[in-house]
Design a protein around this motif. Structure first.
Motif, PDB file in Angstrom:
ATOM      1  N   MET A  17       0.862  -1.179   0.000  1.00 51.75           N
ATOM      2  CA  MET A  17       0.000   0.000   0.000  1.00 51.75           C
ATOM      3  C   MET A  17       0.900   1.230   0.000  1.00 51.75           C
ATOM      4  SD  MET A  17      -2.738  -1.142   2.844  1.00 51.75           S
ATOM      5  CE  MET A  17      -3.563  -2.717   2.735  1.00 51.75           C
ATOM      6  N   THR A  18       0.590   2.175  -0.856  1.00 48.32           N
ATOM      7  CA  THR A  18       1.360   3.411  -0.939  1.00 48.32           C
ATOM      8  C   THR A  18       0.429   4.574  -0.661  1.00 48.32           C
ATOM      9  OG1 THR A  18       2.795   2.430  -2.600  1.00 48.32           O
ATOM     10  CG2 THR A  18       2.830   4.836  -2.405  1.00 48.32           C
ATOM     11  N   PHE A  19       0.813   5.405   0.300  1.00 48.44           N
ATOM     12  CA  PHE A  19       0.060   6.614   0.621  1.00 48.44           C
ATOM     13  C   PHE A  19       0.900   7.800   0.151  1.00 48.44           C
ATOM     14  CE2 PHE A  19      -1.459   3.394   3.454  1.00 48.44           C
ATOM     15  CZ  PHE A  19      -2.812   3.658   3.600  1.00 48.44           C
ATOM     16  N   ILE A  20       0.271   8.708  -0.604  1.00 43.31           N
ATOM     17  CA  ILE A  20       0.974   9.871  -1.147  1.00 43.31           C
ATOM     18  C   ILE A  20       0.241  11.122  -0.677  1.00 43.31           C
ATOM     19  CG2 ILE A  20       1.723  11.057  -3.237  1.00 43.31           C
ATOM     20  CD1 ILE A  20       1.626   8.306  -4.652  1.00 43.31           C
ATOM     21  N   ASP A  31      -4.180  -0.652  11.833  1.00 39.68           N
ATOM     22  CA  ASP A  31      -4.184  -1.691  12.868  1.00 39.68           C
ATOM     23  C   ASP A  31      -3.351  -1.288  14.092  1.00 39.68           C
ATOM     24  OD1 ASP A  31      -5.932  -3.608  12.084  1.00 39.68           O
ATOM     25  OD2 ASP A  31      -4.444  -5.153  11.686  1.00 39.68           O
ATOM     26  N   ASN A  32      -3.529  -0.070  14.560  1.00 38.87           N
ATOM     27  CA  ASN A  32      -2.820   0.473  15.731  1.00 38.87           C
ATOM     28  C   ASN A  32      -1.305   0.524  15.550  1.00 38.87           C
ATOM     29  OD1 ASN A  32      -5.177   0.962  17.207  1.00 38.87           O
ATOM     30  ND2 ASN A  32      -5.258  -1.185  17.830  1.00 38.87           N
ATOM     31  N   ARG A  33      -0.834   0.429  14.315  1.00 41.87           N
ATOM     32  CA  ARG A  33       0.593   0.580  14.037  1.00 41.87           C
ATOM     33  C   ARG A  33       0.775   1.850  13.219  1.00 41.87           C
ATOM     34  NH1 ARG A  33       4.798  -3.411  10.980  1.00 41.87           N
ATOM     35  NH2 ARG A  33       6.602  -2.106  11.386  1.00 41.87           N
ATOM     36  N   THR A  34       1.740   2.672  13.627  1.00 41.80           N
ATOM     37  CA  THR A  34       1.953   3.965  12.981  1.00 41.80           C
ATOM     38  C   THR A  34       3.141   3.882  12.035  1.00 41.80           C
ATOM     39  OG1 THR A  34       1.070   5.086  14.929  1.00 41.80           O
ATOM     40  CG2 THR A  34       2.379   6.411  13.401  1.00 41.80           C
ATOM     41  N   TYR A  35       2.932   4.376  10.812  1.00 42.88           N
ATOM     42  CA  TYR A  35       3.980   4.462   9.798  1.00 42.88           C
ATOM     43  C   TYR A  35       4.211   5.951   9.546  1.00 42.88           C
ATOM     44  CZ  TYR A  35       2.541  -0.374   9.056  1.00 42.88           C
ATOM     45  OH  TYR A  35       2.216  -1.697   9.227  1.00 42.88           O
ATOM     46  N   GLU A  36       5.434   6.444   9.797  1.00 42.14           N
ATOM     47  CA  GLU A  36       5.733   7.873   9.698  1.00 42.14           C
ATOM     48  C   GLU A  36       6.644   8.169   8.525  1.00 42.14           C
ATOM     49  OE1 GLU A  36       7.524   8.544  13.500  1.00 42.14           O
ATOM     50  OE2 GLU A  36       5.589   8.922  14.463  1.00 42.14           O
ATOM     51  N   SER A  37       6.579   9.439   8.060  1.00 45.75           N
ATOM     52  CA  SER A  37       7.454   9.865   6.982  1.00 45.75           C
ATOM     53  C   SER A  37       7.598  11.382   7.005  1.00 45.75           C
ATOM     54  CB  SER A  37       6.879   9.437   5.633  1.00 45.75           C
ATOM     55  OG  SER A  37       7.727   9.845   4.573  1.00 45.75           O
ATOM     56  N   THR A  38       8.714  11.857   6.475  1.00 48.36           N
ATOM     57  CA  THR A  38       8.893  13.288   6.224  1.00 48.36           C
ATOM     58  C   THR A  38       8.955  13.543   4.721  1.00 48.36           C
ATOM     59  OG1 THR A  38      11.279  13.033   6.470  1.00 48.36           O
ATOM     60  CG2 THR A  38      10.054  13.782   8.414  1.00 48.36           C
ATOM     61  N   SER A  39       8.753  12.497   3.934  1.00 49.98           N
ATOM     62  CA  SER A  39       8.662  12.631   2.480  1.00 49.98           C
ATOM     63  C   SER A  39       7.183  12.538   2.103  1.00 49.98           C
ATOM     64  CB  SER A  39       9.470  11.522   1.787  1.00 49.98           C
ATOM     65  OG  SER A  39       8.731  10.323   1.738  1.00 49.98           O
ATOM     66  N   PRO A  40       6.843  12.784   0.860  1.00 51.03           N
ATOM     67  CA  PRO A  40       5.430  12.695   0.460  1.00 51.03           C
ATOM     68  C   PRO A  40       4.887  11.272   0.393  1.00 51.03           C
ATOM     69  CG  PRO A  40       6.674  14.087  -1.061  1.00 51.03           C
ATOM     70  CD  PRO A  40       7.667  13.406  -0.170  1.00 51.03           C
ATOM     71  N   PHE A  41       5.739  10.248   0.603  1.00 43.91           N
ATOM     72  CA  PHE A  41       5.328   8.859   0.425  1.00 43.91           C
ATOM     73  C   PHE A  41       5.447   8.061   1.715  1.00 43.91           C
ATOM     74  CE2 PHE A  41       7.405  10.484  -3.364  1.00 43.91           C
ATOM     75  CZ  PHE A  41       6.396  10.335  -4.319  1.00 43.91           C
ATOM     76  N   PRO A  70       4.169  21.413   3.547  1.00 39.95           N
ATOM     77  CA  PRO A  70       5.503  21.975   3.302  1.00 39.95           C
ATOM     78  C   PRO A  70       6.551  20.859   3.314  1.00 39.95           C
ATOM     79  CG  PRO A  70       4.355  23.189   5.049  1.00 39.95           C
ATOM     80  CD  PRO A  70       3.532  21.974   4.734  1.00 39.95           C
ATOM     81  N   GLY A  71       7.594  20.995   2.517  1.00 44.16           N
ATOM     82  CA  GLY A  71       8.649  19.982   2.449  1.00 44.16           C
ATOM     83  C   GLY A  71       9.225  19.664   3.814  1.00 44.16           C
ATOM     84  N   GLY A  72       9.464  18.391   4.083  1.00 47.98           N
ATOM     85  CA  GLY A  72      10.052  17.959   5.341  1.00 47.98           C
ATOM     86  C   GLY A  72       9.081  17.824   6.495  1.00 47.98           C
ATOM     87  N   SER A  73       7.797  18.095   6.261  1.00 46.36           N
ATOM     88  CA  SER A  73       6.798  17.961   7.335  1.00 46.36           C
ATOM     89  C   SER A  73       6.581  16.493   7.668  1.00 46.36           C
ATOM     90  CB  SER A  73       5.454  18.561   6.911  1.00 46.36           C
ATOM     91  OG  SER A  73       5.570  19.947   6.706  1.00 46.36           O
ATOM     92  N   GLU A  74       6.491  16.184   8.964  1.00 44.57           N
ATOM     93  CA  GLU A  74       6.252  14.804   9.383  1.00 44.57           C
ATOM     94  C   GLU A  74       4.753  14.527   9.374  1.00 44.57           C
ATOM     95  OE1 GLU A  74       6.736  12.419  13.432  1.00 44.57           O
ATOM     96  OE2 GLU A  74       8.657  12.942  12.507  1.00 44.57           O
ATOM     97  N   TRP A  75       4.385  13.394   8.798  1.00 46.84           N
ATOM     98  CA  TRP A  75       2.990  12.950   8.777  1.00 46.84           C
ATOM     99  C   TRP A  75       2.996  11.440   8.945  1.00 46.84           C
ATOM    100  CZ3 TRP A  75       0.506  10.331   4.463  1.00 46.84           C
ATOM    101  CH2 TRP A  75       1.384  10.022   3.423  1.00 46.84           C
ATOM    102  N   TYR A 119      -7.621   2.590   7.950  1.00 47.59           N
ATOM    103  CA  TYR A 119      -6.461   3.464   8.115  1.00 47.59           C
ATOM    104  C   TYR A 119      -6.926   4.841   8.556  1.00 47.59           C
ATOM    105  CZ  TYR A 119      -7.568   5.744   3.671  1.00 47.59           C
ATOM    106  OH  TYR A 119      -8.193   6.433   2.677  1.00 47.59           O
ATOM    107  N   ARG A 120      -6.006   5.574   9.187  1.00 45.25           N
ATOM    108  CA  ARG A 120      -6.269   6.946   9.626  1.00 45.25           C
ATOM    109  C   ARG A 120      -5.027   7.776   9.292  1.00 45.25           C
ATOM    110  NH1 ARG A 120      -6.484   5.934  14.645  1.00 45.25           N
ATOM    111  NH2 ARG A 120      -4.732   7.097  15.446  1.00 45.25           N
ATOM    112  N   VAL A 121      -5.247   8.969   8.732  1.00 39.73           N
ATOM    113  CA  VAL A 121      -4.153   9.850   8.354  1.00 39.73           C
ATOM    114  C   VAL A 121      -3.949  10.882   9.459  1.00 39.73           C
ATOM    115  CG1 VAL A 121      -3.313  11.478   6.611  1.00 39.73           C
ATOM    116  CG2 VAL A 121      -4.797   9.577   5.924  1.00 39.73           C
ATOM    117  N   GLN A 122      -2.685  11.102   9.839  1.00 40.12           N
ATOM    118  CA  GLN A 122      -2.348  12.117  10.840  1.00 40.12           C
ATOM    119  C   GLN A 122      -1.397  13.120  10.205  1.00 40.12           C
ATOM    120  OE1 GLN A 122      -0.797   9.580  13.990  1.00 40.12           O
ATOM    121  NE2 GLN A 122      -2.788   9.556  14.996  1.00 40.12           N
ATOM    122  N   LEU A 123      -1.800  14.395  10.249  1.00 32.53           N
ATOM    123  CA  LEU A 123      -0.988  15.466   9.662  1.00 32.53           C
ATOM    124  C   LEU A 123      -0.531  16.418  10.759  1.00 32.53           C
ATOM    125  CD1 LEU A 123      -3.041  16.312   6.450  1.00 32.53           C
ATOM    126  CD2 LEU A 123      -1.104  14.766   6.701  1.00 32.53           C
TER     127      LEU A 123
END
Length: 180
Positions: free
Chosen positions: A75-78, A93-103, A83-88, A115-119
């Motif tokens: 699964m790919t979330f985009i 399933d109660n597991r968090t996947y984090e990124s500072t890139s758009p992907f 703003p560039g470098g923002s953490e989201w 799934y739930r999106v956190q910004l």
């Protein structure tokens, strides 16, 4: 070693007793002397094995080890609009996947997941949540609430307006007093 799970003919391999054997059939056979050994079952393509490693002891009789393969989906979330470098992050399933890139890439056993999106603060996602299954790409738009700069500018404008109104009211009041 006997496998289950993937479609018939799916390649898989096992490493044991300093040997690597690959197969497209449901069994892999090692011929070894009596003794204790460790093994590693390797997933092929988009599968995970359970158990993926372990040990066994041979004492003059055949040993059968069952390996179950689980199909994994990608699964790919985009996200766009941050703003560039923002953490989201994405919570599945109660597991968090984090990124500072758009992907955010998630490899997970095949199934249907919520799934739930956190910004970051001051942004809200669209969609904010949902259900997903299979190999999917989910596009998320980050929308900004009223920015702090705009809020501060609005407060300054209101303050200036109120100050001017108070000054005008005082002038009017002085004129009225002078006329009396």
């Amino acid at each position: 070693f006997r496998e289950s799970g993937p479609n018939p003919g799916t390649p898989w391999e096992v490493t044991a007793a300093n040997q690597v054997i690959s197969s497209n059939s449901s069994t892999i056979t090692f011929r070894v002397a009596n003794g204790s050994y460790t093994y590693q079952a390797s997933p092929v393509n988009t599968t995970l094995s359970s158990p993926d490693s372990g040990s066994f002891t041979v004492s003059g009789t055949p040993v059968i080890i069952l390996i179950h393969f689980i199909i994994v989906v990608n699964m790919t979330f985009i996200v766009s609009g941050l703003p560039g470098g923002s953490e989201w992050s994405i919570v599945i399933d109660n597991r968090t996947y984090e990124s500072t890139s758009p992907f955010i890439y998630v490899n997970i056993p095949n199934g249907t997941y919520s799934y739930r999106v956190q910004l970051p603060f001051n942004y809200y996602p669209s969609p904010s949540s949902g259900k997903v299954s299979g190999n999917k790409v989910i596009f998320v738009q980050a929308n900004s609430y009223l920015g702090w700069e705009a809020l501060i500018a609005l407060i300054v404008i209101v303050d200036i307006f109120l100050v001017l109104r108070i000054r005008r009211a005082r002038r009017v009041s002085r004129r009225q007093q002078q006329q009396l």
